[in-house]
Design an enzyme around this catalytic site. Structure first.
Site, short mmCIF file in Angstrom:
data_model
loop_
_atom_site.label_atom_id
_atom_site.label_comp_id
_atom_site.label_asym_id
_atom_site.label_seq_id
_atom_site.Cartn_x
_atom_site.Cartn_y
_atom_site.Cartn_z
N ASP A 99 0.77 -1.17 0.09
CA ASP A 99 0.08 0.09 -0.17
C ASP A 99 0.87 1.46 0.01
O ASP A 99 0.64 2.27 -0.68
CB ASP A 99 -0.96 0.04 1.06
CG ASP A 99 -0.28 -0.30 2.59
OD1 ASP A 99 1.05 -0.28 2.68
OD2 ASP A 99 -1.10 -0.47 3.71
N ASP A 102 7.20 3.78 3.42
CA ASP A 102 7.36 4.92 4.54
C ASP A 102 9.11 4.69 4.80
O ASP A 102 9.80 5.39 3.75
CB ASP A 102 6.62 4.79 5.55
CG ASP A 102 6.62 5.77 6.70
OD1 ASP A 102 6.49 6.80 6.24
OD2 ASP A 102 6.32 5.62 7.86
#
Ligand code: IMP
Ligand code: MG
Length: 180
Positions: A99, A102
Site C-alpha cells: 500500500d 514509508d
C-alpha cells in the site's frame, strides 16, 4: 476518530486511473513471464483486487502478513512474518504489492526474505510513496503516486484498523480544539 478530521487526498477516479496505469505497465513488462503477485496484508488488499482486474496477463496471487513492532503510526526495525506465502516462487518472477512505502524497512525485509527462495526476480509495486521519510535505500519499481509526509487512510489503509473500507484516500489531521 472523534478528534480527527479526514481530508480528501486522492479521489476514486484518480485512484482508478493510477491503478489502471500501473496494471498496463506491469502487463507489458511481464508478458511471457511467470508472475507471482505477493500482496502484503492487510493494507494492500483493495489495491491488489483492483490491480489484478486490469492485468492482461496470467498471474498467481499470494499473501503475506507482517507484524512490525513498536506499533502506532510508525513501523520499527523489527519485522516478523505472521503469515507466509504458500506458492513456490523458485525460478518465478515475483512482484510485491504494497500500500505505502514509508521508512522502507518493511519492503527491504520482505524482499530479502523472498529472495532466499531463489526467485528469478523480485520487484516492488507500491500505490503510495512517502519518499521524504525513507530510512533505508530500497528501489521501488512501480509507484502509483508520491505523497507528502502526512498520515493517510482509506482504500485498504488503516488508522488503528479503521477506515480501510473507504473508497477514497484521505489524510488525517487533528481537529483544532478551539474550533471544536
Ligand atoms: P515502512 O516499513 O516504514 O516503510 O512502513 C510501511 C508500512 O507502514 C505500510 O505498509 C503501512 O502499513 C504503514 N504506514 C506507513 N505510512 C502510513 C500511513 O500514512 N497510514 C497508514 N499506514 C501507514
Ligand atoms: Mg502495511
Amino acid at each position: 476518530m472523534g478528534e480527527y478530521r479526514l481530508n480528501l487526498l486522492i479521489s476514486r477516479e484518480q485512484i482508478a486511473s493510477i491503478v489502471k496505469d500501473l496494471a498496463d505497465q506491469i502487463s507489458k513488462d511481464y508478458r511471457e513471464k511467470e508472475l507471482v503477485l505477493v500482496c502484503i496484508l492487510k493494507g494492500a488488499f483493495m489495491f491488489l483486487s483492483d490491480l489484478v482486474r486490469h492485468l492482461q496477463i496470467s498471474v498467481k496471487i499470494d499473501f503475506v502478513r507482517l507484524a512490525s513492532y513498536g506499533a502506532g503510526m510508525k513501523s520499527s526495525g523489527r519485522i516478523e512474518i505472521t503469515k507466509d506465502i504458500e506458492t513456490s516462487i523458485e525460478g518465478k518472477d515475483v512482484l510485491i504489492v504494497e500500500d505505502i512505502v514509508d521508512s522502507g524497512r518493511t519492503l527491504q525485509f520482505l524482499r530479502d526474505r523472498l529472495s532466499l527462495a531463489n526467485p528469478n526476480s523480485v520487484k516492488i509495486c507500491a500505490l503510495l510513496d512517502k519518499k521524504a521519510r525513507r530510512e533505508v535505500e530500497i528501489e521501488v519499481d512501480y509507484i502509483g503516486k508520491e505523497v507528502d509526509d502526512v498520515f493517510v487512510v482509506g482504500y485498504g489503509i488503516d488508522f488503528n484498523e479503521t477506515c480501510r473500507n473507504l473508497p477514497e484516500i484521505y489524510y488525517v489531521t487533528p481537529i483544532d480544539q478551539q474550533k471544536g
